[in-house]
Design an enzyme around this catalytic site. Structure first.
Site, PDB file in Angstrom:
ATOM      1  N   HIS A  92     -57.915  19.729  39.268  1.00 34.92           N
ATOM      2  CA  HIS A  92     -56.863  20.268  38.413  1.00 34.92           C
ATOM      3  C   HIS A  92     -55.772  20.975  39.198  1.00 34.92           C
ATOM      4  CE1 HIS A  92     -59.840  20.410  34.749  1.00 34.92           C
ATOM      5  NE2 HIS A  92     -59.671  19.191  35.247  1.00 34.92           N
ATOM      6  N   ASP A 136     -62.473  20.514  38.650  1.00 37.24           N
ATOM      7  CA  ASP A 136     -61.616  21.591  38.135  1.00 37.24           C
ATOM      8  C   ASP A 136     -60.620  21.962  39.226  1.00 37.24           C
ATOM      9  OD1 ASP A 136     -60.676  24.045  36.763  1.00 37.24           O
ATOM     10  OD2 ASP A 136     -62.410  23.696  35.472  1.00 37.24           O
TER      11      ASP A 136
END
Length: 399
Positions: A241, A218
């Site tokens: 991310h 993430d």
């Protein structure tokens, strides 16, 4: 002065000098001395708590030592203050979570709460053993998983040099904390591990994060509401991310984010680069944000403002209110995009993004040798261009 008196003076002087060097030596509280086995199979939670409680009562700025050469198995644990002085936690050994799903009383594995002057460092590793939780999430048998390391309501925190791996969810969270320096961390989890943010900062002020390497499933770093005066620099991010402000405004909540400065960072093979994301229906603001000296290497979406963020598991309806995004500055942002659209500014229909400045931007296609080029898209954004900006934004004007 007689001979005997001279000898007495010399002895006293020697004692005083020795005491200056040794009498104020900080006490060390070793978890092994308090019964920790460190065999990786026996729970050492009680021994850690006993050690903490003894150190927390000490008024000489003590050290809680987690020695090298051991692997300490801990279930859910809270190290709680306030303490009688600043406390140093030296983590040289390895700490591991149970290698299975476990019943949790809160959404965190290891918590440090209400402590002033907390210093945590060492050469050790904190292993959240998250794979069982990831499988549980994937099989939709559990909706929430625990964060690994949670710093709550602390002041003047220093955290450095440790390695965090395989958290069930977020690796390190700072919440309701004022004054923190986080540096020289290594944080790793598989690229497909769900919600394993490296560092999350929320409701906290005066935080510096620097000289760290983060690659997870993430955001490398995520910044939530209630944050101000956050400085992030010298971060190597990827996979993951990217570095994100948000998501903000979930469940029609109010966001307050300002003075966020991200500079001298490199992102490689991430899905996003530097991103601001908000939900529809929120309120409040995100302002005075800068991204300076950022380098991208094969990043899918290098620059993103997304005011229509929606978790894949939610059916998000259209709403008119939004978080107001203003005064965002991009300068010397360069590198390569793996997708054609390198810059996406997708602002609210109700509130345009104002005061967006882009200066010296050069994002090329990662497939540049094949004649590919990059482009930018924007909706309801007011962008001021300074210097050379590539790709050119259709909603921009020269200063």
């Amino acid at each position: 002065m007689g001979f005997v008196q001279s000898i007495v003076v010399l002895v006293l002087a020697s004692f005083v000098l020795g005491c200056l060097a040794d009498c104020n030596h900080n006490n060390v509280y070793n978890v092994v001395d308090n019964g920790a086995k460190g065999d990786g199979e026996t729970y050492d939670t009680d021994a850690f708590l006993d050690t903490w409680n003894a150190a927390c009562k000490d008024s000489t700025d003590p050290t809680m030592l987690i020695p090298s050469g051991f692997t300490f198995l801990l279930n859910q644990i809270i190290f709680k203050g306030p303490c009688n002085s600043n406390i140093h936690v030296q983590v040289d050994g390895n700490i591991v979570a149970p290698n299975k799903e476990w019943e949790k009383k809160a959404e965190h594995w290891i918590t440090f709460s209400e402590i002033n002057g907390l210093k945590i460092d060492g050469s050790g590793q904190v292993d959240g053993k998250g794979s069982a939780w990831w499988s549980c999430r994937g099989d939709k048998k559990c909706s929430k998983t625990p964060d690994a390391f949670f710093v709550l309501k602390c002041k003047d925190v220093q955290l450095s040099d440790l390695k965090f791996v395989n958290s069930p969810r977020k690796h390190l969270s700072l919440y309701d904390t004022v004054g923190a320096q986080v540096s020289r961390l290594t944080i790793k989890a598989p690229e497909d591990s769900p919600n394993t943010d490296g560092i999350h900062i929320q409701n906290s002020q005066n935080v510096k994060v620097f000289k760290s390497t983060i690659g997870t499933g993430d955001d490398c770093i995520s910044i939530g509401t209630g944050t101000s005066n956050i400085n992030i620099s010298q971060i190597l991010c990827g996979p993951g991310h990217g570095i994100s402000i948000g998501s903000l405004g979930e469940d029609e909540s109010e966001a307050k984010v300002e003075r966020i400065h991200i500079f001298n960072c490199r992102l490689s093979n991430t899905t996003n680069g530097v991103r601001i994301k908000t939900w529809q229906g929120g309120s409040g603001y995100a302002k005075d944000i800068s991204f300076i000296n950022i380098f991208f290497d094969f990043v899918e979406k290098p620059i993103v403002i997304n005011q229509y963020y929606c978790d894949d598991n939610d059916n998000c309806s259209n709403k008119t209110s939004s978080v107001q995004i203003t005064d965002v500055y991009y300068n010397n942002v360069k590198g390569s995009s793996s997708q054609e659209t390198a810059i996406i500014l997708d602002c609210s229909k109700t509130n345009s993004c104002n005061g967006i400045v882009m200066e010296n931007i050069n994002i090329k296609s990662a497939k540049d040798g094949d004649g590919k080029t990059t482009k930018a898209s924007c909706f309801n954004a007011e962008v001021i261009i300074k210097g050379d900006v590539k790709p050119r934004l259709p909603c921009s004007s020269d200063s």
